[in-house]
Design a protein around this motif. Structure first.
Motif: not given
Length: 125
Positions: A91-99
């Motif tokens: 699950d290691t990653a950069v997590y982004y929120c998007a709309a």
């Protein structure tokens, strides 16, 4: 102007939990929108993790996170959360929120209109 600000990332041991937050501005949760979480691990393409739609409460989860992650929203705070339990090193990653606003995609995809800056999640083994 739509802005998305993520928070809540960090370093956690395998099996642990984190909750990511995405504070949205420029639209409200009474509008027609979809919002989701995406992640990108080193050397891999960005992938959809989970999305939620305002239209019918539609939610999507990637197979790899089903049963472990939960997406939810707080209309009063205009904030979306991603509760991540039983975390794994993969699950290691950069997590982004998007709309997706206004809402025009019928599914959870990388082509959403607006993106946050990302938050790093690192899961140790």
């Amino acid at each position: 102007e739509v802005q998305l600000v993520e928070s809540g990332g960090g370093l956690v041991q395998g099996g642990g939990s984190l909750r990511l937050s995405c504070a949205a501005s420029g639209f409200t949760f009474d509008d027609d929108y979809a919002i989701g979480w995406f992640r990108q691990a080193p050397g891999k393409e960005r992938e959809a993790v989970s999305c939620i739609s305002s239209r019918d409460g539609y939610t999507y989860y990637a197979d790899s996170v089903k049963g472990r992650f939960t997406i939810s929203g707080d209309n009063a705070k205009n904030t979306v959360y991603l509760q991540m339990n039983s975390l794994k090193p993969e699950d290691t990653a950069v997590y982004y929120c998007a709309a997706d606003y206004p809402h025009h995609f019928s599914d959870c995809r990388n082509e959403y209109d607006y993106w946050g800056q990302g938050t790093q999640v690192t899961v140790s083994s």
